[in-house]
Scaffold this active site. Structure first.
Site, PDB file in Angstrom:
ATOM      1  CE1 TYR A 150      -2.628  -4.583   9.516  1.00  0.00           C
ATOM      2  CE2 TYR A 150      -2.462  -2.453   8.445  1.00  0.00           C
ATOM      3  CZ  TYR A 150      -2.861  -3.764   8.431  1.00  0.00           C
ATOM      4  OH  TYR A 150      -3.476  -4.276   7.328  1.00  0.00           O
ATOM      5  CG  HIS A 163      -1.978  -1.038   1.209  1.00  0.00           C
ATOM      6  ND1 HIS A 163      -3.216  -0.876   0.660  1.00  0.00           N
ATOM      7  CD2 HIS A 163      -1.948  -2.309   1.684  1.00  0.00           C
ATOM      8  CE1 HIS A 163      -3.928  -1.987   0.800  1.00  0.00           C
ATOM      9  NE2 HIS A 163      -3.180  -2.877   1.414  1.00  0.00           N
ATOM     10  CG  ASN A 188      -7.962  -4.038   1.002  1.00  0.00           C
ATOM     11  OD1 ASN A 188      -7.258  -3.054   1.174  1.00  0.00           O
ATOM     12  ND2 ASN A 188      -7.498  -5.287   1.096  1.00  0.00           N
TER      13      ASN A 188
HETATM   14 FE1  HDD Z   1      -2.603  -4.681   5.517  1.00  0.00          FE
HETATM   15  C1  HDD Z   1      -1.018  -1.697   5.272  1.00  0.00           C
HETATM   16  C2  HDD Z   1      -5.500  -3.346   4.331  1.00  0.00           C
HETATM   17  C3  HDD Z   1      -3.990  -7.799   5.377  1.00  0.00           C
HETATM   18  C4  HDD Z   1       0.013  -5.871   7.243  1.00  0.00           C
HETATM   19  N1  HDD Z   1      -3.155  -2.907   4.895  1.00  0.00           N
HETATM   20  C5  HDD Z   1      -2.368  -1.797   4.828  1.00  0.00           C
HETATM   21  C6  HDD Z   1      -3.113  -0.698   4.316  1.00  0.00           C
HETATM   22  C7  HDD Z   1      -4.374  -1.160   4.062  1.00  0.00           C
HETATM   23  C8  HDD Z   1      -4.386  -2.540   4.432  1.00  0.00           C
HETATM   24  C9  HDD Z   1      -5.541  -0.371   3.513  1.00  0.00           C
HETATM   25  C10 HDD Z   1      -2.605   0.722   4.087  1.00  0.00           C
HETATM   26  C11 HDD Z   1      -2.921   1.578   5.267  1.00  0.00           C
HETATM   27  C12 HDD Z   1      -2.452   2.995   4.982  1.00  0.00           C
HETATM   28  O1  HDD Z   1      -3.079   3.635   4.117  1.00  0.00           O
HETATM   29  O2  HDD Z   1      -1.457   3.416   5.584  1.00  0.00           O
HETATM   30  N2  HDD Z   1      -4.342  -5.429   4.903  1.00  0.00           N
HETATM   31  C13 HDD Z   1      -5.456  -4.714   4.567  1.00  0.00           C
HETATM   32  C14 HDD Z   1      -6.601  -5.581   4.479  1.00  0.00           C
HETATM   33  C15 HDD Z   1      -6.169  -6.824   4.761  1.00  0.00           C
HETATM   34  C16 HDD Z   1      -4.761  -6.725   5.032  1.00  0.00           C
HETATM   35  C17 HDD Z   1      -8.009  -5.119   4.151  1.00  0.00           C
HETATM   36  C18 HDD Z   1      -6.926  -8.109   4.818  1.00  0.00           C
HETATM   37  C19 HDD Z   1      -8.122  -8.215   5.361  1.00  0.00           C
HETATM   38  N3  HDD Z   1      -2.088  -6.489   6.165  1.00  0.00           N
HETATM   39  C20 HDD Z   1      -2.779  -7.657   6.031  1.00  0.00           C
HETATM   40  C21 HDD Z   1      -2.104  -8.732   6.715  1.00  0.00           C
HETATM   41  C22 HDD Z   1      -0.980  -8.186   7.253  1.00  0.00           C
HETATM   42  C23 HDD Z   1      -0.992  -6.789   6.898  1.00  0.00           C
HETATM   43  C24 HDD Z   1      -2.594 -10.159   6.793  1.00  0.00           C
HETATM   44  C25 HDD Z   1       0.123  -8.789   8.053  1.00  0.00           C
HETATM   45  C26 HDD Z   1       0.048  -9.945   8.649  1.00  0.00           C
HETATM   46  N4  HDD Z   1      -0.821  -3.966   6.051  1.00  0.00           N
HETATM   47  C27 HDD Z   1       0.104  -4.633   6.772  1.00  0.00           C
HETATM   48  C28 HDD Z   1       1.333  -3.793   7.085  1.00  0.00           C
HETATM   49  C29 HDD Z   1       0.973  -2.469   6.468  1.00  0.00           C
HETATM   50  C30 HDD Z   1      -0.380  -2.703   5.848  1.00  0.00           C
HETATM   51  C31 HDD Z   1       2.583  -4.435   6.558  1.00  0.00           C
HETATM   52  C32 HDD Z   1       2.016  -1.909   5.540  1.00  0.00           C
HETATM   53  C33 HDD Z   1       1.983  -0.418   5.811  1.00  0.00           C
HETATM   54  C34 HDD Z   1       1.265  -0.290   7.051  1.00  0.00           C
HETATM   55  O3  HDD Z   1       0.866  -1.510   7.492  1.00  0.00           O
HETATM   56  O4  HDD Z   1       1.030   0.723   7.635  1.00  0.00           O
HETATM   57  O5  HDD Z   1       1.461  -3.677   8.467  1.00  0.00           O
END
Ligand code: HDD
Length: 713
Positions: free
Chosen positions: A377, A89, A163
């Site tokens: 997160y 993202h 999402n």
């Molecule tokens: Fe995630 C960012 C949505 C599964 C770990 N995720 C991130 C963002 C969104 C989502 C919208 C961007 C937020 C922003 O604008 O800063 N992610 C989802 C959705 C998921 C999902 C709807 C499934 C239902 N995510 C998911 C899993 C993991 C993560 C299974 C880890 C086990 N997501 C992250 C992260 C991020 C992230 C790596 C990367 C940047 C951040 O967190 O801030 O922690």
């Protein structure tokens, strides 16, 4: 005043009961009015920022001097401007807004005040994003769209990190690194950027059937949204709500767009990724700045705790929807985005969300994906922003907050007092009793022994992939098939695309056959798995037509050249603007374009907003070609003008014409297979996106006929 309150008051400004958006305008310096002018970061006024301090006799210069603290500060700051981008993202854009509940109807499920107090206006920040591409990639790629909502409630920040698709690729968070590695650019060549069209992604799809349902959604038109404003949002995971009677409910969150759900044609999205990589970002800001703030209704799907096992799927499985004919969506409030950010980096780039940020009345289910997300997160924010990331203005709560977390890099807050632990002899900053609003976890039952496994119902992966495919209209199915055919055409490993055909055959044999025809591979003669034939409501985009269709905020191109019919163009611009649309005049050059002087006499003119090579039909929702013999003759001789119309026609856009403009469409562009409906009286018809109005007709009635047919895509 008790010591507690005095402590709180001293560190956190008092808080109005009805916090408005302006409370979020924090630490903002306005460049236009900064006295005394330019300074260093340590506040010393600067007299010259254009020349490094040097040894010089006034004619020749010697070495630049290390002594120059002003130049060094400027270069040091520049060298360290970049922070780690989000690991997924990374590409996104944000806006501020407000959330209000309609009434207290949700109090039967939750005691969360943000969901039950209609007197409140809760400020929000929303960040939309793509997933696969880096921070500098294009907006209109085929991808999932992040829809992250930060609600600055009076009981703390609540983040719904969702999402635009209601399910996810995987069931257990432990698989997230594998999935992301598979979809991101490949390790040996860092290819592709902003695309899933490559061997590794489809190899992972082949080997992990749990991805089937989500891949159907991403390969459907949902994967190429026309606008962040015209897509749904979903919390995806199963959370819990607890009401005042301490009853527990499972909940899924839905954001339903006022404008309905609209998508690009894939060809449009592809071209725009190159022609205007910031299309969605600009679209969001343009709509807000032009008085068309996007709105969504927050809907709740509710399952009482006792009904958890009543379904043939596990309601904690993030690869499954709760079909709306089984679990209805209850509309409870409205989100509106009505303010663009002031500065991208400190606000949008530094915004940080956590699924673990919930407020009293909202909690977590045992959804294994959510459980893992709750860990990830906060961890990732520390990498990106440091341990004090929640002190950054964009992430800071607007309600009083206090605890004994201390120090860490970039700590801003100063906390007075002689203790930084609990319990303490002064009894300052005690925990808040649940009856006084302290967060209290619901005494949820847990099961069994420690072991690595998934719930029994988690092993079914095809029923809902079939349900989604079956529920699409024919045109949506056609688009999905061409999307997968595009993707697999970019997979050059036969193992990958041949196995993918077999996987698709587990969803629908027609799907598999048509993709196999396009990309090669085993031609199935029977389904890999029987298709149950069921459909569900609210899965096709056609189920999300706006209650009152509007052309508000839609971008309409008016093609003209010298000799155009000025009265019609002026009338059309007026009519479109009155309907809230955004008319743009496009000519052979940007600048003055002169009308035919027979109708308006010398001196008429119009200033074209853009020229035909500068902007393209892909950036507009509809075209209008006015009359004027000379103008139409020039356009007919301009290949780009003809391409503009043919391309818009191929993208199923509304194309309007009056007077000689109709001749241009018929004789110069020669649109294939289009019958020009001779309008009767003032009414106009939209036929294959072509709208004709009476010759020299009444543009007002014509513009009402200018309906956007993009829903046909
Ligand atoms: Fe995630 C960012 C949505 C599964 C770990 N995720 C991130 C963002 C969104 C989502 C919208 C961007 C937020 C922003 O604008 O800063 N992610 C989802 C959705 C998921 C999902 C709807 C499934 C239902 N995510 C998911 C899993 C993991 C993560 C299974 C880890 C086990 N997501 C992250 C992260 C991020 C992230 C790596 C990367 C940047 C951040 O967190 O801030 O922690």
């Amino acid at each position: 005043m008790s010591s507690i309150t005095s402590t709180l008051k001293s560190v956190v400004p008092g808080m109005a009961t009805n916090t408005k958006l302006d409370d979020l305008k924090r630490d903002t310096v306005d460049v236009q009015h900064h006295e005394p002018g330019m300074t260093t970061d340590h506040g010393v006024p600067i007299s010259d920022t254009d020349n490094w301090l040097k040894a010089s006799d006034g004619v020749k210069t010697g070495p630049s001097l290390l002594e120059d603290q002003i130049a060094r500060e400027k270069i040091h700051r520049f060298d360290h401007e970049r922070i780690p981008e989000r690991v997924v993202h990374a590409r996104g854009t944000g806006a501020f807004g407000e959330f209000k509940v309609f009434d207290d109807s949700a109090s039967k499920w939750t005691h969360a005040k943000v969901l039950t107090d209609p007197s409140r206006t809760t400020p929000v920040f929303v960040r939309f994003s793509t997933v696969q591409g880096p921070r500098g990639s294009a907006d209109t790629v085929r991808d999932v769209r992040g829809f992250a909502v930060k609600l600055y409630t009076q009981e703390g920040n609540w983040d719904i990190v969702g999402n635009d698709i209601p399910v996810f690729f995987i069931q257990d968070a432990i698989k997230f690194p594998d999935f992301v590695h598979a979809v991101k650019p490949e390790p040996h060549n860092e290819v592709p950027t902003g695309q899933s069209a490559h061997n590794n992604f489809w190899d992972y799809f082949n080997l992990q059937p749990e991805t089937s349902h989500m891949v159907m959604w991403v390969m459907s038109d949902r994967g190429v949204p026309r606008s962040y404003r015209m897509m749904q949002g979903f919390g995806v995971n199963t959370y819990t709500l607890t009401n005042a009677q301490k009853e527990l409910f499972f909940v899924k969150f839905h954001w339903i767009p006022e404008l309905g759900v609209h998508s690009f044609m894939w060809d449009e999205a592809l071209k725009l990724a190159g022609q205007d990589p910031d299309f969605h970002r600009k679209d969001l800001n343009e709509a807000i700045e032009n008085g068309a703030p996007p709105k969504w209704t927050l809907g709740l799907q509710i399952i009482p705790e006792a009904d958890e096992d009543k379904f043939d799927f596990d309601i904690l499985d993030a690869t499954k929807i709760w079909p709306e004919d089984l679990v209805p969506v209850h509309p409870v409030g409205e989100l509106v985005l009505n303010r663009t950010v002031d500065e991208f980096f400190p606000q949008t780039e530094q915004s940080a969300f956590c699924t673990s940020h919930v407020v009293p009345g909202i909690g977590f289910s045992n959804d294994p994906l959510l459980q893992g997300r709750n860990f990830s997160y906060f961890d990732t924010q520390i990498t990106r922003l440091g341990p004090n990331w929640e002190e950054l203005p964009i992430n800071r709560p607007i309600c009083p907050y206090m605890n004994f977390n201390r120090d860490g890099a970039m700590r801003h807050r100063i906390t007075k007092g002689t203790v930084n632990y609990w319990p303490n002899r002064f009894e300052v900053v005690p925990p808040v009793q649940p009856d006084n609003g302290g967060y209290k976890e619901h005494p949820q039952k847990v099961h069994g022994i420690k072991q690595r496994m998934r719930g029994a119902k988690f092993s079914e992966h095809w029923n809902q992939a079939q349900l989604f495919y079956n529920s699409l209209s024919d045109v949506e199915k056609m688009h999905l098939i061409s999307a997968i055919s595009f993707e697999l055409d970019h997979c050059d490993d036969p193992t990958v695309y041949k196995t993918a055909i077999l996987r698709l055959n587990d969803i629908h044999v027609d799907l598999a056959k048509q993709v196999a025809t396009n990309v090669g591979g085993p031609m199935p003669d029977k389904p890999g798995r029987p298709n149950h034939g069921h459909k569900a409501p609210r899965l096709s985009q056609f189920d999300f037509m706006p209650k009152s269709p509007t052309i508000k905020s839609r971008r309409i191109a008016i093609l003209v050249a010298d000799g155009f019919d000025l009265p019609v163009v002026e009338a059309m611009k007026t009519a479109l603007s009155a309907a809230g649309a955004l008319p743009f005049v496009i000519g052979p050059r940007r600048g003055e374009i002169y009308p035919e002087d027979t109708t308006f006499g010398k001196g008429g003119r119009i200033v074209a907003d853009h020229h035909l090579e500068g902007q393209r039909s892909t950036m507009f929702d509809a075209l209008f070609i006015p009359g004027g013999a000379e103008s139409v003759k020039t356009l007919a001789g301009n290949g780009r003008a003809i391409h503009w119309v043919l391309e818009a026609f191929g993208h199923l856009k509304a194309i309007g014409a009056v007077g000689e403009g109709v001749d241009f469409l018929r004789d110069a562009v020669r649109l294939p297979g289009v019958q020009f409906a001779e309008p009767s009286g003032d009414s106009v018809t939209v036929d294959f996106g072509i709208v004709t109005a009476p010759k020299m007709g009444s543009p007002a009635s014509f513009s009402e006929g200018l309906k956007i047919v993009k829903n046909a895509t």
